[in-house]
Design a protein around this motif. Structure first.
Motif, PDB file in Angstrom:
ATOM      1  N   ARG A  18       7.671   8.757  -3.382  1.00 50.52           N
ATOM      2  CA  ARG A  18       7.478   8.285  -4.762  1.00 50.52           C
ATOM      3  C   ARG A  18       8.815   8.092  -5.471  1.00 50.52           C
ATOM      4  NH1 ARG A  18       2.951  11.863  -4.475  1.00 50.52           N
ATOM      5  NH2 ARG A  18       1.059  10.642  -4.439  1.00 50.52           N
ATOM      6  N   MET A  19       9.776   8.968  -5.197  1.00 52.03           N
ATOM      7  CA  MET A  19      11.097   8.831  -5.821  1.00 52.03           C
ATOM      8  C   MET A  19      11.742   7.505  -5.432  1.00 52.03           C
ATOM      9  SD  MET A  19      12.548  12.717  -5.392  1.00 52.03           S
ATOM     10  CE  MET A  19      14.169  12.385  -6.105  1.00 52.03           C
ATOM     11  N   VAL A  20      11.539   7.086  -4.192  1.00 51.74           N
ATOM     12  CA  VAL A  20      12.113   5.819  -3.728  1.00 51.74           C
ATOM     13  C   VAL A  20      11.355   4.643  -4.319  1.00 51.74           C
ATOM     14  CG1 VAL A  20      12.493   4.352  -1.700  1.00 51.74           C
ATOM     15  CG2 VAL A  20      13.002   6.797  -1.578  1.00 51.74           C
ATOM     16  N   VAL A  27      16.947   4.324  -0.649  1.00 44.99           N
ATOM     17  CA  VAL A  27      16.559   5.439   0.214  1.00 44.99           C
ATOM     18  C   VAL A  27      17.737   6.376   0.463  1.00 44.99           C
ATOM     19  CG1 VAL A  27      15.837   6.014   2.569  1.00 44.99           C
ATOM     20  CG2 VAL A  27      14.674   4.192   1.332  1.00 44.99           C
ATOM     21  N   SER A  28      18.902   5.818   0.732  1.00 41.44           N
ATOM     22  CA  SER A  28      20.055   6.656   1.064  1.00 41.44           C
ATOM     23  C   SER A  28      20.439   7.599  -0.074  1.00 41.44           C
ATOM     24  CB  SER A  28      21.252   5.793   1.461  1.00 41.44           C
ATOM     25  OG  SER A  28      21.599   4.918   0.404  1.00 41.44           O
ATOM     26  N   HIS A  29      20.328   7.146  -1.312  1.00 41.83           N
ATOM     27  CA  HIS A  29      20.675   8.003  -2.458  1.00 41.83           C
ATOM     28  C   HIS A  29      19.657   9.126  -2.636  1.00 41.83           C
ATOM     29  CE1 HIS A  29      23.329   4.765  -4.590  1.00 41.83           C
ATOM     30  NE2 HIS A  29      23.733   5.050  -3.367  1.00 41.83           N
ATOM     31  N   VAL A  30      18.390   8.797  -2.527  1.00 37.69           N
ATOM     32  CA  VAL A  30      17.344   9.802  -2.675  1.00 37.69           C
ATOM     33  C   VAL A  30      17.446  10.821  -1.539  1.00 37.69           C
ATOM     34  CG1 VAL A  30      14.852  10.205  -2.710  1.00 37.69           C
ATOM     35  CG2 VAL A  30      15.808   8.249  -3.938  1.00 37.69           C
ATOM     36  N   ALA A  31      17.666  10.343  -0.327  1.00 38.13           N
ATOM     37  CA  ALA A  31      17.784  11.244   0.825  1.00 38.13           C
ATOM     38  C   ALA A  31      18.948  12.213   0.655  1.00 38.13           C
ATOM     39  CB  ALA A  31      17.945  10.435   2.109  1.00 38.13           C
ATOM     40  N   LYS A  32      20.068  11.704   0.202  1.00 37.68           N
ATOM     41  CA  LYS A  32      21.227  12.573  -0.010  1.00 37.68           C
ATOM     42  C   LYS A  32      20.927  13.616  -1.080  1.00 37.68           C
ATOM     43  CE  LYS A  32      26.184  12.449  -0.653  1.00 37.68           C
ATOM     44  NZ  LYS A  32      27.371  11.597  -0.798  1.00 37.68           N
ATOM     45  N   GLU A  33      20.271  13.206  -2.136  1.00 36.61           N
ATOM     46  CA  GLU A  33      19.910  14.128  -3.213  1.00 36.61           C
ATOM     47  C   GLU A  33      18.986  15.243  -2.710  1.00 36.61           C
ATOM     48  OE1 GLU A  33      17.117  13.852  -7.143  1.00 36.61           O
ATOM     49  OE2 GLU A  33      18.531  12.215  -6.819  1.00 36.61           O
ATOM     50  N   LEU A  34      18.077  14.885  -1.797  1.00 36.09           N
ATOM     51  CA  LEU A  34      17.115  15.857  -1.271  1.00 36.09           C
ATOM     52  C   LEU A  34      17.645  16.649  -0.079  1.00 36.09           C
ATOM     53  CD1 LEU A  34      13.884  13.677  -1.464  1.00 36.09           C
ATOM     54  CD2 LEU A  34      14.593  15.516  -3.021  1.00 36.09           C
ATOM     55  N   THR A  39      17.341   8.198   7.483  1.00 31.22           N
ATOM     56  CA  THR A  39      16.397   7.623   8.441  1.00 31.22           C
ATOM     57  C   THR A  39      15.042   8.310   8.338  1.00 31.22           C
ATOM     58  OG1 THR A  39      18.206   7.074   9.940  1.00 31.22           O
ATOM     59  CG2 THR A  39      15.989   7.113  10.882  1.00 31.22           C
ATOM     60  N   THR A  40      15.057   9.614   8.136  1.00 29.33           N
ATOM     61  CA  THR A  40      13.806  10.363   7.991  1.00 29.33           C
ATOM     62  C   THR A  40      13.025   9.855   6.787  1.00 29.33           C
ATOM     63  OG1 THR A  40      14.790  12.328   8.987  1.00 29.33           O
ATOM     64  CG2 THR A  40      12.823  12.666   7.649  1.00 29.33           C
ATOM     65  N   LEU A  41      13.691   9.761   5.659  1.00 29.02           N
ATOM     66  CA  LEU A  41      13.033   9.279   4.444  1.00 29.02           C
ATOM     67  C   LEU A  41      12.595   7.830   4.611  1.00 29.02           C
ATOM     68  CD1 LEU A  41      12.049   9.625   1.585  1.00 29.02           C
ATOM     69  CD2 LEU A  41      14.389   9.237   0.780  1.00 29.02           C
ATOM     70  N   GLY A  42      13.414   7.026   5.235  1.00 29.73           N
ATOM     71  CA  GLY A  42      13.052   5.631   5.488  1.00 29.73           C
ATOM     72  C   GLY A  42      11.786   5.514   6.334  1.00 29.73           C
ATOM     73  N   ASN A  43      11.647   6.394   7.323  1.00 27.78           N
ATOM     74  CA  ASN A  43      10.439   6.397   8.144  1.00 27.78           C
ATOM     75  C   ASN A  43       9.210   6.749   7.313  1.00 27.78           C
ATOM     76  OD1 ASN A  43      11.794   5.719  10.484  1.00 27.78           O
ATOM     77  ND2 ASN A  43      12.060   7.827  11.138  1.00 27.78           N
ATOM     78  N   TRP A  44       9.352   7.729   6.424  1.00 23.80           N
ATOM     79  CA  TRP A  44       8.229   8.110   5.557  1.00 23.80           C
ATOM     80  C   TRP A  44       7.824   6.943   4.660  1.00 23.80           C
ATOM     81  CZ3 TRP A  44      10.619  13.340   3.573  1.00 23.80           C
ATOM     82  CH2 TRP A  44      10.667  14.255   4.618  1.00 23.80           C
ATOM     83  N   VAL A  45       8.813   6.270   4.103  1.00 23.19           N
ATOM     84  CA  VAL A  45       8.540   5.136   3.210  1.00 23.19           C
ATOM     85  C   VAL A  45       7.859   4.008   3.994  1.00 23.19           C
ATOM     86  CG1 VAL A  45       9.599   3.326   1.789  1.00 23.19           C
ATOM     87  CG2 VAL A  45      10.378   5.700   1.581  1.00 23.19           C
ATOM     88  N   ASN A  46       8.358   3.709   5.184  1.00 23.85           N
ATOM     89  CA  ASN A  46       7.761   2.648   5.998  1.00 23.85           C
ATOM     90  C   ASN A  46       6.325   2.982   6.387  1.00 23.85           C
ATOM     91  OD1 ASN A  46      10.026   1.016   5.906  1.00 23.85           O
ATOM     92  ND2 ASN A  46      10.904   1.900   7.756  1.00 23.85           N
ATOM     93  N   THR A  47       6.079   4.236   6.734  1.00 29.32           N
ATOM     94  CA  THR A  47       4.720   4.658   7.078  1.00 29.32           C
ATOM     95  C   THR A  47       3.804   4.488   5.880  1.00 29.32           C
ATOM     96  OG1 THR A  47       5.523   6.223   8.731  1.00 29.32           O
ATOM     97  CG2 THR A  47       3.301   6.583   7.889  1.00 29.32           C
ATOM     98  N   TYR A  48       4.278   4.875   4.715  1.00 30.10           N
ATOM     99  CA  TYR A  48       3.481   4.700   3.493  1.00 30.10           C
ATOM    100  C   TYR A  48       3.157   3.229   3.267  1.00 30.10           C
ATOM    101  CZ  TYR A  48       2.158   4.296  -1.341  1.00 30.10           C
ATOM    102  OH  TYR A  48       1.486   3.969  -2.487  1.00 30.10           O
ATOM    103  N   ARG A  49       4.156   2.388   3.388  1.00 31.40           N
ATOM    104  CA  ARG A  49       3.947   0.956   3.144  1.00 31.40           C
ATOM    105  C   ARG A  49       2.970   0.357   4.159  1.00 31.40           C
ATOM    106  NH1 ARG A  49      10.231  -0.255   1.715  1.00 31.40           N
ATOM    107  NH2 ARG A  49      10.041   0.102  -0.521  1.00 31.40           N
TER     108      ARG A  49
END
Length: 86
Positions: A18-20, A27-34, A39-49
Motif C-alpha cells: 500500500r505504501m508503494v 519501490v526502492s525508497h519504500v524498501a529502504k525505509e522498511l 526485489t522482495t517488495l517489488g515481487n509483493w507489488v507485482n503479485t498484488y497487481r
C-alpha cells in the motif's frame, strides 16, 4: 539489508504494498525505509497487481467485495512464498 530467509507477516506485506501503490515513492525508497530488499517488495507489488488484474477481468467479479480480493491476494503471496522456500 538485514538477514536472509526472514519471515514477514501478511499485514506487513499488505502495508508495504500500500505504501508503494498509494504514494509517489518508488519501490526502492519504500524498501529502504522498511529495511527490506527492493526485489522482495517489488515481487509483493507485482503479485498484488497480477491478482488484482485477475479480479477485474471477469464480469462476474465486478460485484466482489474488496475483502474477498484481499484474501485471494494474501493466499497468492503465501503460495509464492512456499514456492520460493522449496
Amino acid at each position: 539489508m538485514a538477514g536472509r530467509n526472514r519471515r514477514f507477516s501478511q499485514e506487513f506485506k499488505d502495508e508495504a504494498v500500500r505504501m508503494v501503490l498509494d504514494g509517489p515513492r518508488p519501490v526502492s525508497h519504500v524498501a529502504k525505509e522498511l529495511g527490506i530488499h527492493d526485489t522482495t517488495l517489488g515481487n509483493w507489488v507485482n503479485t498484488y497487481r497480477r491478482t488484482r488484474d485477475d479480479d477485474v477481468a471477469p464480469a462476474q467479479d465486478a460485484g466482489e467485495k474488496k475483502s474477498e480480493r484481499d484474501l485471494r491476494w494474501s493466499e497468492a503471496i503465501a503460495s509464492s512464498a512456499k514456492r520460493t522456500r522449496s
